[in-house]
Design a protein around this motif. Structure first.
Motif, PDB file in Angstrom:
ATOM      1  N   THR A   1       8.169  -2.520  -6.901  1.00 56.41           N
ATOM      2  CA  THR A   1       8.416  -1.886  -5.593  1.00 56.41           C
ATOM      3  C   THR A   1       7.206  -2.007  -4.665  1.00 56.41           C
ATOM      4  O   THR A   1       7.244  -1.537  -3.534  1.00 56.41           O
ATOM      5  N   GLY A   2       6.122  -2.618  -5.136  1.00 55.37           N
ATOM      6  CA  GLY A   2       4.889  -2.699  -4.358  1.00 55.37           C
ATOM      7  C   GLY A   2       4.903  -3.847  -3.347  1.00 55.37           C
ATOM      8  O   GLY A   2       5.877  -4.612  -3.254  1.00 55.37           O
ATOM      9  N   TRP A   3       3.800  -3.946  -2.629  1.00 52.93           N
ATOM     10  CA  TRP A   3       3.675  -4.969  -1.576  1.00 52.93           C
ATOM     11  C   TRP A   3       3.830  -6.371  -2.169  1.00 52.93           C
ATOM     12  O   TRP A   3       4.646  -7.177  -1.703  1.00 52.93           O
ATOM     13  N   ALA A   4       3.087  -6.681  -3.199  1.00 51.41           N
ATOM     14  CA  ALA A   4       3.147  -8.024  -3.792  1.00 51.41           C
ATOM     15  C   ALA A   4       4.355  -8.152  -4.710  1.00 51.41           C
ATOM     16  O   ALA A   4       5.075  -9.166  -4.684  1.00 51.41           O
TER      17      ALA A   4
ATOM     18  N   ARG B   1       6.685   4.102 -10.895  1.00 51.30           N
ATOM     19  CA  ARG B   1       6.884   5.523 -11.202  1.00 51.30           C
ATOM     20  C   ARG B   1       7.781   6.239 -10.190  1.00 51.30           C
ATOM     21  O   ARG B   1       8.716   6.945 -10.553  1.00 51.30           O
ATOM     22  N   THR B   2       7.497   6.046  -8.902  1.00 53.30           N
ATOM     23  CA  THR B   2       8.155   6.867  -7.877  1.00 53.30           C
ATOM     24  C   THR B   2       9.679   6.757  -7.919  1.00 53.30           C
ATOM     25  O   THR B   2      10.371   7.760  -7.777  1.00 53.30           O
TER      26      THR B   2
ATOM     27  N   THR C   1       0.686  -4.025 -10.999  1.00 47.80           N
ATOM     28  CA  THR C   1       0.564  -2.609 -10.640  1.00 47.80           C
ATOM     29  C   THR C   1      -0.817  -2.325 -10.055  1.00 47.80           C
ATOM     30  O   THR C   1      -1.109  -2.709  -8.929  1.00 47.80           O
ATOM     31  N   LYS C   2      -1.660  -1.673 -10.851  1.00 44.31           N
ATOM     32  CA  LYS C   2      -2.995  -1.276 -10.395  1.00 44.31           C
ATOM     33  C   LYS C   2      -3.965  -1.462 -11.558  1.00 44.31           C
ATOM     34  O   LYS C   2      -3.553  -1.436 -12.722  1.00 44.31           O
TER      35      LYS C   2
ATOM     36  N   GLY D   1      -1.061 -10.519 -12.252  1.00 40.70           N
ATOM     37  CA  GLY D   1      -1.460 -10.704 -10.853  1.00 40.70           C
ATOM     38  C   GLY D   1      -2.423  -9.612 -10.418  1.00 40.70           C
ATOM     39  O   GLY D   1      -3.155  -9.772  -9.448  1.00 40.70           O
TER      40      GLY D   1
ATOM     41  N   SER E   1      -5.477  -7.226  -9.851  1.00 41.01           N
ATOM     42  CA  SER E   1      -6.915  -7.489  -9.880  1.00 41.01           C
ATOM     43  C   SER E   1      -7.644  -6.270 -10.439  1.00 41.01           C
ATOM     44  O   SER E   1      -7.062  -5.204 -10.599  1.00 41.01           O
TER      45      SER E   1
ATOM     46  N   CYS F   1      -4.168 -14.573 -12.795  1.00 44.99           N
ATOM     47  CA  CYS F   1      -4.571 -15.227 -11.547  1.00 44.99           C
ATOM     48  C   CYS F   1      -4.932 -14.143 -10.543  1.00 44.99           C
ATOM     49  O   CYS F   1      -4.056 -13.403 -10.091  1.00 44.99           O
TER      50      CYS F   1
ATOM     51  N   ASN G   1      -5.548 -14.538  -7.653  1.00 44.01           N
ATOM     52  CA  ASN G   1      -4.905 -14.875  -6.383  1.00 44.01           C
ATOM     53  C   ASN G   1      -4.028 -16.110  -6.614  1.00 44.01           C
ATOM     54  O   ASN G   1      -4.526 -17.155  -7.011  1.00 44.01           O
ATOM     55  N   PHE G   2      -2.732 -15.954  -6.382  1.00 49.00           N
ATOM     56  CA  PHE G   2      -1.785 -17.048  -6.656  1.00 49.00           C
ATOM     57  C   PHE G   2      -1.669 -18.036  -5.498  1.00 49.00           C
ATOM     58  O   PHE G   2      -0.936 -19.004  -5.602  1.00 49.00           O
TER      59      PHE G   2
ATOM     60  N   LYS H   1      -8.533  -1.053  -0.033  1.00 45.61           N
ATOM     61  CA  LYS H   1      -8.489  -1.734  -1.336  1.00 45.61           C
ATOM     62  C   LYS H   1      -9.471  -1.012  -2.259  1.00 45.61           C
ATOM     63  O   LYS H   1     -10.663  -0.903  -1.935  1.00 45.61           O
TER      64      LYS H   1
HETATM   65  N1  LIG Z   1      -2.784 -12.263  -7.845  1.00 51.08           N
HETATM   66  C1  LIG Z   1      -2.438 -12.242  -6.562  1.00 51.08           C
HETATM   67  O1  LIG Z   1      -2.183 -13.282  -5.946  1.00 51.08           O
HETATM   68  C2  LIG Z   1      -2.348 -10.898  -5.857  1.00 51.08           C
HETATM   69  C3  LIG Z   1      -1.762 -10.809  -4.586  1.00 51.08           C
HETATM   70  C4  LIG Z   1      -1.619  -9.551  -4.014  1.00 51.08           C
HETATM   71  C5  LIG Z   1      -2.071  -8.422  -4.687  1.00 51.08           C
HETATM   72  N2  LIG Z   1      -2.672  -8.555  -5.914  1.00 51.08           N
HETATM   73  C6  LIG Z   1      -3.088  -7.389  -6.711  1.00 51.08           C
HETATM   74  O2  LIG Z   1      -1.900  -6.843  -7.268  1.00 51.08           O
HETATM   75  C7  LIG Z   1      -2.046  -5.446  -7.441  1.00 51.08           C
HETATM   76  C8  LIG Z   1      -0.924  -4.723  -6.707  1.00 51.08           C
HETATM   77  O3  LIG Z   1      -1.129  -4.875  -5.302  1.00 51.08           O
HETATM   78  P1  LIG Z   1      -0.103  -4.308  -4.228  1.00 51.08           P
HETATM   79  O4  LIG Z   1      -0.751  -4.501  -2.923  1.00 51.08           O
HETATM   80  O5  LIG Z   1       1.263  -4.879  -4.450  1.00 51.08           O
HETATM   81  O6  LIG Z   1      -0.074  -2.737  -4.602  1.00 51.08           O
HETATM   82  P2  LIG Z   1       1.016  -1.662  -4.204  1.00 51.08           P
HETATM   83  O7  LIG Z   1       1.761  -2.035  -2.978  1.00 51.08           O
HETATM   84  O8  LIG Z   1       0.325  -0.334  -4.236  1.00 51.08           O
HETATM   85  O9  LIG Z   1       2.066  -1.720  -5.416  1.00 51.08           O
HETATM   86  C9  LIG Z   1       1.763  -1.260  -6.710  1.00 51.08           C
HETATM   87  C10 LIG Z   1       3.060  -1.217  -7.524  1.00 51.08           C
HETATM   88  O10 LIG Z   1       2.732  -0.816  -8.855  1.00 51.08           O
HETATM   89  C11 LIG Z   1       3.416   0.433  -9.166  1.00 51.08           C
HETATM   90  N3  LIG Z   1       2.466   1.222  -9.958  1.00 51.08           N
HETATM   91  C12 LIG Z   1       1.214   1.600  -9.615  1.00 51.08           C
HETATM   92  N4  LIG Z   1       0.644   2.296 -10.613  1.00 51.08           N
HETATM   93  C13 LIG Z   1       1.556   2.335 -11.626  1.00 51.08           C
HETATM   94  C14 LIG Z   1       1.555   2.914 -12.928  1.00 51.08           C
HETATM   95  N5  LIG Z   1       0.502   3.606 -13.413  1.00 51.08           N
HETATM   96  N6  LIG Z   1       2.652   2.742 -13.702  1.00 51.08           N
HETATM   97  C15 LIG Z   1       3.727   2.059 -13.234  1.00 51.08           C
HETATM   98  N7  LIG Z   1       3.788   1.509 -11.996  1.00 51.08           N
HETATM   99  C16 LIG Z   1       2.707   1.641 -11.208  1.00 51.08           C
HETATM  100  C17 LIG Z   1       3.732   1.039  -7.791  1.00 51.08           C
HETATM  101  O11 LIG Z   1       4.802   1.934  -7.812  1.00 51.08           O
HETATM  102  P3  LIG Z   1       4.571   3.528  -8.043  1.00 51.08           P
HETATM  103  O12 LIG Z   1       3.364   3.928  -7.258  1.00 51.08           O
HETATM  104  O13 LIG Z   1       5.851   4.134  -7.570  1.00 51.08           O
HETATM  105  O14 LIG Z   1       4.346   3.697  -9.500  1.00 51.08           O
HETATM  106  C18 LIG Z   1       4.084  -0.225  -7.015  1.00 51.08           C
HETATM  107  O15 LIG Z   1       5.377  -0.672  -7.364  1.00 51.08           O
HETATM  108  C19 LIG Z   1      -3.453  -5.111  -6.927  1.00 51.08           C
HETATM  109  O16 LIG Z   1      -4.345  -5.107  -8.016  1.00 51.08           O
HETATM  110  C20 LIG Z   1      -3.762  -6.258  -5.971  1.00 51.08           C
HETATM  111  O17 LIG Z   1      -5.141  -6.475  -5.811  1.00 51.08           O
HETATM  112  C21 LIG Z   1      -2.822  -9.773  -6.484  1.00 51.08           C
END
Ligand SMILES: NC(=O)c1ccc[n+]([C@@H]2O[C@H](COP(=O)([O-])OP(=O)(O)OC[C@H]3O[C@@H](n4cnc5c(N)ncnc54)[C@H](OP(=O)(O)O)[C@@H]3O)[C@@H](O)[C@H]2O)c1
Length: 265
Positions: free
Chosen positions: A10-13, A35-36, A74-75, A96, A98, A122, A124-125, A156
């Motif tokens: 459900t998150g941004w990525a 979770r939410t 997730t986180k 994915g 970080s 990765c 960053n993909f 961040k």
């Molecule tokens: N590798 C890449 O290319 C790339 C690209 C973009 C982002 N990222 C990384 O990916 C991660 C997520 O970024 P984002 O911007 O998508 O974050 P985000 O929008 O905050 O999304 C996080 C997601 O994880 C869930 N979540 C968080 N904590 C959780 C837990 N303890 N148990 C279960 N679910 C959990 C959240 O839902 P709930 O809060 O409802 O649980 C939400 O669905 C970060 O570390 C970011 O740096 C990597």
């Protein structure tokens, strides 16, 4: 069909990746973790009827029904535990998220090898980041001094970014930079020279208006090379690389960092 469990769907990525899976032809989204909205359907939460899979509160609950590939998006505070559970349940894993450190990766590698499963992490993909890494490795063979600058949005929470950590780790395999003045001889606050990661100095800016950018500056007498990646405000750049990682991770055993582990560059 490759059966996928997506943590952070459900998150941004994660939501951008989730929306790309139904049209992929060879991947099936079987479960989501967040979770939410736990207990609801991802289709309802993201407003996309093609995503008819349940959302579970934890990876342990989602993986009662095993999957082929577990995607961790997730986180940093939940990523390590999720990955270890997924490996124990027999899934290959794409990371994915970080913020994981070298100790986390060492543990994940050991468990993946014991389970004979692949993990592809990765930071960053995006294709332009994969190219930045490759070009930087080539430059480090010839230029002995560099520093990394990591730019991200003000909210961040992890620093340095996964992109910067991964870049530093990769360059350390080429060589360690040789600063003219050793850091311990810095006059003034030592922090002014940044954090040392895998031998590289890394400087993290966290300011409104940045999304994610990574820069590595190579310097030698009277000449300088700057390599820089900038991403825009959508999560689109990360989708194609993540899909490729999901498709190829089962060809690996143990932990591999960087998309080029499955790319012919
Ligand atoms: N590798 C890449 O290319 C790339 C690209 C973009 C982002 N990222 C990384 O990916 C991660 C997520 O970024 P984002 O911007 O998508 O974050 P985000 O929008 O905050 O999304 C996080 C997601 O994880 C869930 N979540 C968080 N904590 C959780 C837990 N303890 N148990 C279960 N679910 C959990 C959240 O839902 P709930 O809060 O409802 O649980 C939400 O669905 C970060 O570390 C970011 O740096 C990597």
């Amino acid at each position: 069909m490759i059966k996928v469990c997506l943590a952070g769907a459900t998150g941004w990525a994660g939501s951008e990746l989730a929306r790309a899976i139904p049209g992929s032809g060879d991947l099936r989204l079987a479960a989501a973790v967040a979770r939410t909205h736990a207990g609801r359907s991802l289709a309802e939460v993201l407003g996309d009827p093609r995503l008819a899979c349940p959302i579970y509160r934890s990876a342990a609950e989602a993986l009662v029904d095993p999957c082929d590939v577990f995607v961790e998006y997730t986180k940093p505070d939940s990523a390590r535990a999720n990955v270890l559970i997924a490996l124990e349940r027999g899934a290959h894993v794409v990371i994915g998220t970080s913020g994981l450190g070298d100790t986390d990766f060492a543990e994940i590698d050991a468990v993946a090898r014991a389970q004979r499963r692949g993990v592809l992490a990765c930071g960053n993909f995006a294709l332009t980041v994969v190219l930045l890494q490759k070009f930087a490795e080539a430059a480090a063979k010839l230029i002995p001094q560099w520093e990394i600058i990591d730019y991200a949005h003000d909210d961040k929470i992890d620093a340095p970014s996964g992109t910067a950590r991964e870049l530093a780790a990769r360059l350390s395999k080429v060589r360690h930079p040789e600063p003219t003045i050793p850091l311990e001889r810095t006059v003034g606050p030592r922090e002014a020279r940044g954090a040392t990661l895998s031998g590289s100095q890394v400087h993290s800016l966290r300011l409104p208006s940045y999304v994610i950018s990574a820069e590595v500056v190579f310097g030698m007498p009277d000449q300088r090379l700057t390599l820089r990646h900038d991403s825009g405000s959508s999560a689109r750049p990360y989708v194609d690389g993540a899909l490729l990682a999901i498709r190829r991770v089962s060809t690996l055993v143990g932990l591999h960092r960087g998309l080029d582990a499955v790319l012919d560059l």
